[in-house]
Design an enzyme around this catalytic site. Sequence first.
Site, mmCIF file in Angstrom:
data_model
loop_
_atom_site.group_PDB
_atom_site.id
_atom_site.type_symbol
_atom_site.label_atom_id
_atom_site.label_comp_id
_atom_site.label_asym_id
_atom_site.label_seq_id
_atom_site.Cartn_x
_atom_site.Cartn_y
_atom_site.Cartn_z
ATOM 1 N N ARG A 26 0.840 -1.182 0.000
ATOM 2 C CA ARG A 26 0.000 0.000 0.000
ATOM 3 C C ARG A 26 0.876 1.233 0.000
ATOM 4 O O ARG A 26 1.945 1.248 0.609
ATOM 5 C CB ARG A 26 -0.868 0.042 1.257
ATOM 6 C CG ARG A 26 -1.889 -1.065 1.294
ATOM 7 C CD ARG A 26 -2.759 -0.977 2.540
ATOM 8 N NE ARG A 26 -3.427 -2.249 2.735
ATOM 9 C CZ ARG A 26 -3.016 -3.191 3.566
ATOM 10 N NH1 ARG A 26 -1.961 -2.974 4.329
ATOM 11 N NH2 ARG A 26 -3.659 -4.324 3.659
ATOM 12 N N SER B 62 7.319 -5.495 6.536
ATOM 13 C CA SER B 62 6.848 -6.493 7.509
ATOM 14 C C SER B 62 7.616 -7.807 7.460
ATOM 15 O O SER B 62 7.034 -8.882 7.313
ATOM 16 C CB SER B 62 5.371 -6.774 7.264
ATOM 17 O OG SER B 62 4.681 -5.587 7.011
ATOM 18 N N ASP C 182 5.564 -3.580 10.470
ATOM 19 C CA ASP C 182 4.124 -3.251 10.489
ATOM 20 C C ASP C 182 3.553 -3.229 11.907
ATOM 21 O O ASP C 182 2.633 -2.470 12.200
ATOM 22 C CB ASP C 182 3.317 -4.186 9.579
ATOM 23 C CG ASP C 182 3.526 -5.650 9.886
ATOM 24 O OD1 ASP C 182 4.477 -5.987 10.620
ATOM 25 O OD2 ASP C 182 2.737 -6.474 9.385
HETATM 26 P P1 ADP Z 1 -0.730 -8.613 4.900
HETATM 27 O O1 ADP Z 1 -0.705 -9.514 6.070
HETATM 28 O O2 ADP Z 1 -0.274 -9.279 3.669
HETATM 29 O O3 ADP Z 1 -0.103 -7.296 5.156
HETATM 30 P P2 ADP Z 1 -3.563 -8.218 5.342
HETATM 31 O O4 ADP Z 1 -3.383 -7.726 6.712
HETATM 32 O O5 ADP Z 1 -4.529 -7.517 4.469
HETATM 33 O O6 ADP Z 1 -2.241 -8.284 4.522
HETATM 34 O O7 ADP Z 1 -4.011 -9.721 5.468
HETATM 35 C C1 ADP Z 1 -4.289 -10.468 4.343
HETATM 36 C C2 ADP Z 1 -4.519 -11.882 4.787
HETATM 37 O O8 ADP Z 1 -5.683 -11.949 5.608
HETATM 38 C C3 ADP Z 1 -4.767 -12.816 3.645
HETATM 39 O O9 ADP Z 1 -3.550 -13.393 3.199
HETATM 40 C C4 ADP Z 1 -5.679 -13.866 4.253
HETATM 41 O O10 ADP Z 1 -4.915 -14.908 4.780
HETATM 42 C C5 ADP Z 1 -6.367 -13.165 5.391
HETATM 43 N N1 ADP Z 1 -7.748 -12.872 5.011
HETATM 44 C C6 ADP Z 1 -8.193 -11.914 4.190
HETATM 45 N N2 ADP Z 1 -9.527 -11.977 4.047
HETATM 46 C C7 ADP Z 1 -9.944 -13.011 4.786
HETATM 47 C C8 ADP Z 1 -11.216 -13.620 5.050
HETATM 48 N N3 ADP Z 1 -12.335 -13.179 4.510
HETATM 49 N N4 ADP Z 1 -11.235 -14.663 5.889
HETATM 50 C C9 ADP Z 1 -10.120 -15.120 6.437
HETATM 51 N N5 ADP Z 1 -8.902 -14.626 6.219
HETATM 52 C C10 ADP Z 1 -8.805 -13.576 5.413
HETATM 53 MG MG MG Z 2 0.124 -5.917 6.616
#
Ligand code: ADP
Ligand code: MG
Length: 462
Positions: free
Chosen positions: A78, A147, A200
């Site tokens: 982002r 992160s 993060d």
């Molecule tokens: P990151 O950890 O990559 O920075 P996010 O905090 O947005 O990104 O988390 C994304 C992760 O959250 C996805 O890889 C998935 O495992 C989990 N996730 C996203 N949407 C859902 C959902 N509807 N149900 C369960 N897990 C989810």
């Molecule tokens: Mg994240």
Amino acid sequence: AKRWARAAAVLRELEERCAATPARLRQVADAVAVEMHAGLASEGGSKLGMIISHVESLPSGQEKGLFYALDLGGTNFRVLRVQLGGKEGRVVKQECEEISIPTNLMTGNSHDLFDFIAAALAKFVASEGEDFHLPEGRQRELGFTFSFPVKQSSISSGTLIKWTKGFAINDTVGEDVVAELSRALDRQGLDMKVTALVNDTIGTLAGGRYDDNDVVVAVILGTGTNAAYVERANAIPKWHGLLPKSGDMVINMEWGNFRSSHLPLTEFDQALDAESLNPGEQIYEKLISGMYLGEIVRRILLKMTQEASLFGDDIPPKLKIPYILTTPHMSMMHHDGSSDLRTVGAQLRDILGIQNTSLKTRRLVVAVCDIVAKRGSRLAAAGIHGILKKLGRDIPSSDKQRTVIAMDGGLYEHYTIFSESLESTLQEILGEEVSSSVVIKLANDGSGIGAALLAAAHSQYL
Ligand code: ADP
Ligand code: MG
């Protein structure tokens, strides 16, 4: 009938193996607290990195000006810009864009990854509108949320210890990620200075504190999992620098790498780990986080098919494909409230190519999701309990001090059964009195704002 008995037996055994009983959670919490002490005592003293972030104070609310942030996490990154207006104005305006990272870049080379990021950032900067103001003659400044485990050498530099989650790029390991990013920014002709490099968890902690003065812990439950908290600097034996004015130092725990004989590991977890990009590492993360929960479920269903012909005599070919069943798929099935478990049936058909499943089979699939999600959420609660123990906030206090945990990540945000189980487990282990002063607050995308706030706090123009 015989295969149902066999399937039921596999399920029962799984339930037993995965049981995160109160006694076991207590042991895990104790082990986390012990490892925290060990990790603070000496470099490499624990599986927990307990990384010194060089952040000595969290946002005060006075931060002012235009700042950028870039958040490189698991699957997306982002970019964000924010106009901060100080105590009165707070966040005057903010804009954010999310860009997904092509999978081939996650295992390619450093140069290509950083070029891709820098190019996207340059494009975003070019779209900056009239509402954002950069004083004449000033360089734009950026907070870089990265992160992955980094050995910080200052607030704005640090070398990558290892990649985690889906990333594996050899030539970045050991390199200063700020230098890598800065070179890529130069190649784009983008004049911008990275003034803060933060994990993060640290970004979430900073963003959380900006909103609520009682935030002392941040937890991420997304693709991976991690936590950070505010420690007293004189309780960090391995810190040989000057004692910060604030007396505090923020610690990035890198708790995803926690492991202990008390963790309820199964044959499925062992196989997942052995076949992963980082065998032997991030064991706690592999039990809890979004990258892995769906994959654990897939492995269990495959075994049930092999041993009890769960989906008929032939093994559905797609069920053999690693990571095909994601945690969002799992979560969708787990939340199916229809009487015939319609969504479960549709997911099994669409994702795994399994047609015409019986209600009984669908119920079994939900039961597997439930076991895996509950184990993960309860272990995450035990981790939080461990931190509260280390801070002495796991027992009733006379002054009724509030303890706020800033939480971020797609898993926690979207997987309701998971987050509800985490919260009820935390209440269960802390007891009524203590848990009445412990609050979990969803700090939605707090890490982006947090990184911008820390960039402001460490601006070259202060
Ligand atoms: P990151 O950890 O990559 O920075 P996010 O905090 O947005 O990104 O988390 C994304 C992760 O959250 C996805 O890889 C998935 O495992 C989990 N996730 C996203 N949407 C859902 C959902 N509807 N149900 C369960 N897990 C989810
Ligand atoms: Mg994240």
